[in-house]
Design an enzyme around this catalytic site. Structure first.
Site, mmCIF file in Angstrom:
data_model
loop_
_atom_site.group_PDB
_atom_site.id
_atom_site.type_symbol
_atom_site.label_atom_id
_atom_site.label_comp_id
_atom_site.label_asym_id
_atom_site.label_seq_id
_atom_site.Cartn_x
_atom_site.Cartn_y
_atom_site.Cartn_z
ATOM 1 N N GLN A 10 0.837 -1.194 0.000
ATOM 2 C CA GLN A 10 0.000 0.000 0.000
ATOM 3 C C GLN A 10 0.879 1.253 0.000
ATOM 4 O OE1 GLN A 10 -3.064 -0.466 2.885
ATOM 5 N NE2 GLN A 10 -3.648 1.683 2.902
ATOM 6 N N SER A 88 4.109 -5.971 3.106
ATOM 7 C CA SER A 88 2.843 -5.843 3.823
ATOM 8 C C SER A 88 1.718 -6.488 3.021
ATOM 9 C CB SER A 88 2.581 -4.374 4.133
ATOM 10 O OG SER A 88 1.419 -4.219 4.922
ATOM 11 N N LEU A 89 0.804 -5.693 2.500
ATOM 12 C CA LEU A 89 -0.291 -6.192 1.675
ATOM 13 C C LEU A 89 0.209 -7.083 0.545
ATOM 14 C CD1 LEU A 89 -3.288 -6.022 0.660
ATOM 15 C CD2 LEU A 89 -2.568 -3.982 -0.595
ATOM 16 N N ARG A 113 -9.385 -7.463 4.809
ATOM 17 C CA ARG A 113 -8.262 -6.949 5.609
ATOM 18 C C ARG A 113 -8.279 -5.425 5.661
ATOM 19 N NH1 ARG A 113 -2.717 -5.412 4.419
ATOM 20 N NH2 ARG A 113 -1.184 -6.229 5.910
ATOM 21 N N HIS A 197 0.974 -1.984 11.252
ATOM 22 C CA HIS A 197 2.105 -2.801 11.713
ATOM 23 C C HIS A 197 2.598 -2.390 13.100
ATOM 24 C CE1 HIS A 197 2.120 -5.047 8.047
ATOM 25 N NE2 HIS A 197 2.067 -3.906 7.374
ATOM 26 N N GLN A 246 1.242 -10.620 11.087
ATOM 27 C CA GLN A 246 1.821 -9.633 10.165
ATOM 28 C C GLN A 246 1.188 -8.265 10.291
ATOM 29 O OE1 GLN A 246 0.251 -8.416 6.884
ATOM 30 N NE2 GLN A 246 1.786 -8.953 5.344
#
Length: 312
Positions: A10, A88-89, A113, A197, A246
């Site tokens: 992202q 991440s994503l 999510r 995060h 995560q």
């Protein structure tokens, strides 16, 4: 050629992303259109008339649909990676490429999510700041001292000289102030909609854990390096547990890239949009491991030509 594919996270989204690929490649179209969503994916990705693409709940499924489309074209053309990872994503896209998720499943999970993360962020005055040229231990001490004002953690270990802290705004600002005093070259506030995060995302982790009980996880056919580990998983690590962790834990991208170097990767392909990961690769692995970013139909065609010539 020992290839790794990295999937963007992202932040690199923009209106128009994927439009030329959608028009050029039937395989891209099929994967992009696979999911059932509660908004018009084409409109948001290609035009964004209502200006919602940068909202987490829209960004995440759009990014994963883009990646699923590119993955479909790569696979159709016989491109085989030795390792996969994502920022991440982007980890969901890596898992989809590895066979753990279908394209439909990955995009729908990303939509879930995104909403879970947006819900977890509601009511939190949050901040994220990129910290340049301060080592991990020194920055961790700054965060520890600033945590008297609220939650602040190192949320991204991007590459040498670039760390990101996140959490509650007052604590993040204090940690940045302490980081400058400790020798950081620059501290750059980032525009974000949540304390991603960090442990403030625990409600999103709980929501994902619940959702995963209803999902079918396929066999991982290509090794994936996981964000919260910085390397491949061991037998005792379950993928659902790692994805739950995560969302509320640091992203160890620099460690992931160093591990790819140790594994003998000779070339990296970044599936965009954007070229942020290419920059991280260059700063972490230097010129010995070239990274090619593909975002447009022209860039993808050029990569496929190069791949075919190398494997003729």
């Amino acid at each position: 050629m020992k290839l790794a594919i990295l999937y963007a996270g992202q932040g690199s989204q923009h209106p128009g992303m994927g439009k030329d690929l959608y028009e050029a490649y039937p395989a891209f179209r099929a994967a992009f259109d696979a999911a059932a969503l509660d908004f018009d994916l084409h409109s948001v990705c290609f035009e964004d008339p209502d200006g919602v693409l940068n909202q987490t709940e829209y960004t995440q499924p759009c990014m994963v649909a883009f990646a699923a489309g590119v993955t479909a074209v790569l696979q159709e053309n016989g491109v085989k990676a030795e390792y996969l990872a994502g920022l991440s994503l982007g980890e969901y896209s890596a898992l989809q490429a590895a066979g753990v998720f279908t394209a439909k499943q990955a995009v729908e999970l990303a939509a879930y999510r995104g909403k879970a993360m947006a819900d977890a962020a509601k009511g939190i005055d949050c901040g994220m700041t990129a910290v340049m040229n301060l080592d991990r231990d020194a920055l961790a001490k700054c965060c520890e001292e600033a945590s008297a004002l609220g939650v602040v953690q190192i949320c991204n270990y991007n590459c040498p000289g670039q760390l990101v802290i996140g959490g509650e705004k007052a604590a993040v600002e204090k940690a940045a102030e302490l980081a400058k005093a400790a020798g950081a070259r620059r501290c750059i506030p980032l525009k974000v909609s949540g304390p991603f995060h960090t442990r403030l995302m625990a409600p999103a982790g709980d929501a994902l854990a619940k959702r995963f009980t209803t999902e079918n996880f396929g066999e991982m056919k290509t090794p994936v390096l996981f964000n919260c580990l910085g390397h491949e998983k061991s037998a005792e690590n379950s993928i659902p547990a790692l994805l739950e962790k995560q969302v509320q834990s640091s992203v160890y991208m620099e460690d992931t890239l160093r591990r790819l170097g140790e594994l003998g990767v000779t070339e990296i392909l970044e599936v965009g949009p954007g070229k942020a990961l290419s920059g991280f690769v260059k700063k972490t692995l230097g010129p010995d491991v070239p990274c090619t970013a593909v975002e447009t139909a022209e860039e993808l065609a050029a990569f496929l030509t190069k791949w075919k010539e190398a494997h003729a």
